[in-house]
Design an enzyme around this catalytic site. Structure first.
Site, PDB file in Angstrom:
ATOM      1  N   SER A   3       5.465   2.998  -0.436  1.00 32.21           N
ATOM      2  CA  SER A   3       4.874   2.408  -1.641  1.00 32.21           C
ATOM      3  C   SER A   3       3.795   1.365  -1.395  1.00 32.21           C
ATOM      4  O   SER A   3       3.121   0.951  -2.336  1.00 32.21           O
ATOM      5  CB  SER A   3       5.977   1.808  -2.518  1.00 32.21           C
ATOM      6  OG  SER A   3       6.753   2.817  -3.104  1.00 32.21           O
TER       7      SER A   3
ATOM      8  N   LYS B   2       2.711  -7.883  -6.739  1.00 26.71           N
ATOM      9  CA  LYS B   2       3.376  -6.727  -7.348  1.00 26.71           C
ATOM     10  C   LYS B   2       4.441  -7.200  -8.323  1.00 26.71           C
ATOM     11  O   LYS B   2       5.172  -8.165  -8.040  1.00 26.71           O
ATOM     12  CB  LYS B   2       3.983  -5.839  -6.262  1.00 26.71           C
ATOM     13  CG  LYS B   2       4.614  -4.558  -6.791  1.00 26.71           C
ATOM     14  CD  LYS B   2       5.181  -3.707  -5.650  1.00 26.71           C
ATOM     15  CE  LYS B   2       5.790  -2.416  -6.170  1.00 26.71           C
ATOM     16  NZ  LYS B   2       6.336  -1.577  -5.086  1.00 26.71           N
TER      17      LYS B   2
ATOM     18  N   SER C 298       4.684   2.980  -5.140  1.00 28.12           N
ATOM     19  CA  SER C 298       4.832   2.341  -6.432  1.00 28.12           C
ATOM     20  C   SER C 298       3.941   1.123  -6.630  1.00 28.12           C
ATOM     21  O   SER C 298       3.844   0.593  -7.740  1.00 28.12           O
ATOM     22  CB  SER C 298       6.299   1.919  -6.619  1.00 28.12           C
ATOM     23  OG  SER C 298       6.701   1.013  -5.598  1.00 28.12           O
TER      24      SER C 298
END
Length: 505
Positions: A195, A96, A171
């Site tokens: 997320s 990420k 996210s």
């Protein structure tokens, strides 16, 4: 260059901001008193700070074009090879883009960090490489990670491989989309309100938010220390177990991990659920926003554990409804103070500071604040208002209430091994159009966390498992366990995975 003493005018300006009544003579006096402290700051400039290790060679990689980035899930592509042996040998891992990889650009979904290149590897990156994994690139994410949709990323919306008109969730949307598109087998995500679990649920991946403090966040950009989590998003339960085994455990640079109790995740595989007691949470179903088909399919999926030898009963935790309210009190002011006003790192933290990230964020924030997403603006304005008007009262009360919320779940987990419910109470929503009004834009970013965010506050491990489709889109079942008992969740997740392909349910 050593820091300069403030001018008399600067001192008077600061005094006026805080309601202090000083004249020029007072300001000059205080200026003289600051000389000793400035000597210390000058010495700090001369000292060399420790840096996180960068153990493996790499080239910087490249930004992929549309032809190899169909869902806009990549921010950057790399081919960083680790030890070549271990639990992750032969596995490609996406990271990420809020996690530092040395020499590789990091944007965290925000124009504020565009052009920033870290000089350190986050602890989890080093652990992946030590375990034989290959870092395949940086997965796109939401603007500063403050959205559970997938439309606030500065490089454009991240699209769901099951239907590109729909959100991946966020996210960690890029991480989950890359798993769904079979471009990697494993990915690292972050979770402060859902997320990891939201995009995993909506993309049909296996996503585990570990117990708070099990996996270090060292070298990652946080949102709020008391709810920050890092964990695996993978194509199978076995891969979740492998990646978690590689990244979990104490890290001297992250004091949260001092309490970490690492389980035997690989031996949890194949253990099954015979005799395991599973509570399906009444309050996890039937939200005003719940989709009846999603509720019905998840309830049926939980019931299938009985055929595997588990005991399944309904329980009630009324305080679950208050979890999102407590989470709001914790994260809004926490994020405004630490992530935005604290220049990505905050202060008074007894752990590692990625100082280059602080400096890059500060430059971006001060020069182009209008470039952040509408969700980030909302967090800053409301968080600052609550701070100024109510002096942290509600943040402090929410932090105290987290103890009661944790106990409410622990009371159930004294009698049961797992609490089960829908991960998200409805399938992936459509990505809002570029010209959507602010109200629609923000609602699509924050409207789905009823069941996920309470467990960021309580710190319990929570594992989302794909359990069917509604309208052609994946839905997920979330299994919540005792603190540091990820092994039981992995056993149950794999047992359900082996029942049959979720895509046909």
């Amino acid at each position: 260059m050593a820091p300069r003493l403030p001018t008399v005018e600067q001192i008077l300006d600061i005094a006026d901001f805080y309601g202090l009544h000083l004249d020029n003579q007072d300001a000059a006096s205080f200026r003289g008193l600051m000389t000793g402290a400035m000597t210390s700051y000058a010495r700090l400039d001369e000292l060399t700070e420790p840096k996180l290790a960068v153990k493996y060679p790499r080239s910087p990689g490249y930004r992929p074009g549309p032809e190899e980035n169909r869902y806009n899930a990549w921010y950057w592509k790399t081919d960083i090879r680790g030890s070549g042996k271990g639990l992750l040998a032969g596995k490609s891992v996406a990271v990420k883009d809020n996690i530092c990889v040395a020499g590789v650009p990091m944007m965290n979904g925000s124009r504020l960090l565009e052009g920033y290149v870290p000089e350190v590897d986050a602890t989890v990156v080093t652990r992946v490489l030590d375990a034989g994994g290959t870092i395949a690139g940086k997965a796109a994410c939401e603007d500063l990670c403050f959205s559970a949709g997938s439309h606030t990323c500065a490089t454009g919306p991240i699209r769901n491989p099951h239907n590109p008109e729909h959100s991946t969730g966020g996210s960690s949307g890029g991480s989950a989309a890359l798993i769904a598109a079979k471009e990697v087998e494993m990915a690292l995500g972050g979770d402060q309100g859902g997320s990891i679990r939201t995009p995993s649920c909506w993309c049909g991946a296996y996503g585990l938010k570990p117990t708070w403090g099990l996996v270090p966040m060292t070298g990652g950009m946080p949102i709020s220390y008391s709810v920050d989590h890092c964990g695996p998003i993978c194509a199978s339960t076995e891969d979740v177990a492998r990646l978690l085994a590689a990244i979990a455990g104490p890290d001297g640079y992250d004091p949260r991990t001092n309490l970490a109790k690492v389980g035997d995740y690989m031996n949890a595989l194949g253990r099954g659920v015979k005799g395991v007691k599973i509570a399906f949470l009444k309050e996890g179903f039937g939200h005003p926003t719940s989709d009846p088909k999603t509720d019905a399919k998840v309830r049926a999926a939980i019931g299938e554990f009985t055929a595997l030898g588990a005991v399944v009963e309904e329980v009630s935790v009324p305080m679950h409804y208050d979890g999102p309210h407590i989470w709001t009190g914790v994260i809004l002011e926490g994020a405004a103070e630490m992530m935005i006003k604290g220049y990505a790192m905050g202060n008074n933290w007894y752990g590692y500071y990625t100082t280059s990230l602080q400096e890059a964020f500060a430059r971006g924030w001060r020069s182009q604040p209008d470039d952040v997403s509408e969700t980030v603006k909302l967090v800053l304005i409301l968080g600052e208002y609550m701070h100024r008007q109510y002096h942290n009262r509600y943040h402090a009360k929410a932090q105290n209430l987290r103890v009661l919320l944790r106990k409410a779940y622990d009371d159930v987990l004294d009698a049961f091994d797992i609490i089960a419910m829908p991960t998200i109470p409805f399938p992936a929503t459509k990505i809002p159009p570029a010209d959507a009004p602010r109200e629609q834009y923000v609602d699509a970013a924050l409207n789905m966390q009823q069941n996920t965010c309470p467990f960021d506050v309580s710190g319990h491990p929570a594992f989302t498992i794909p359990c069917g489709k509604v309208g052609g889109l994946p839905i997920g079942m979330m299994l919540v366990g005792r603190h540091f008992d990820e092994a039981t969740l992995i056993s149950a997740g794999q047992a359900f995975e082996w029942i049959g392909d979720w895509r046909g349910r």
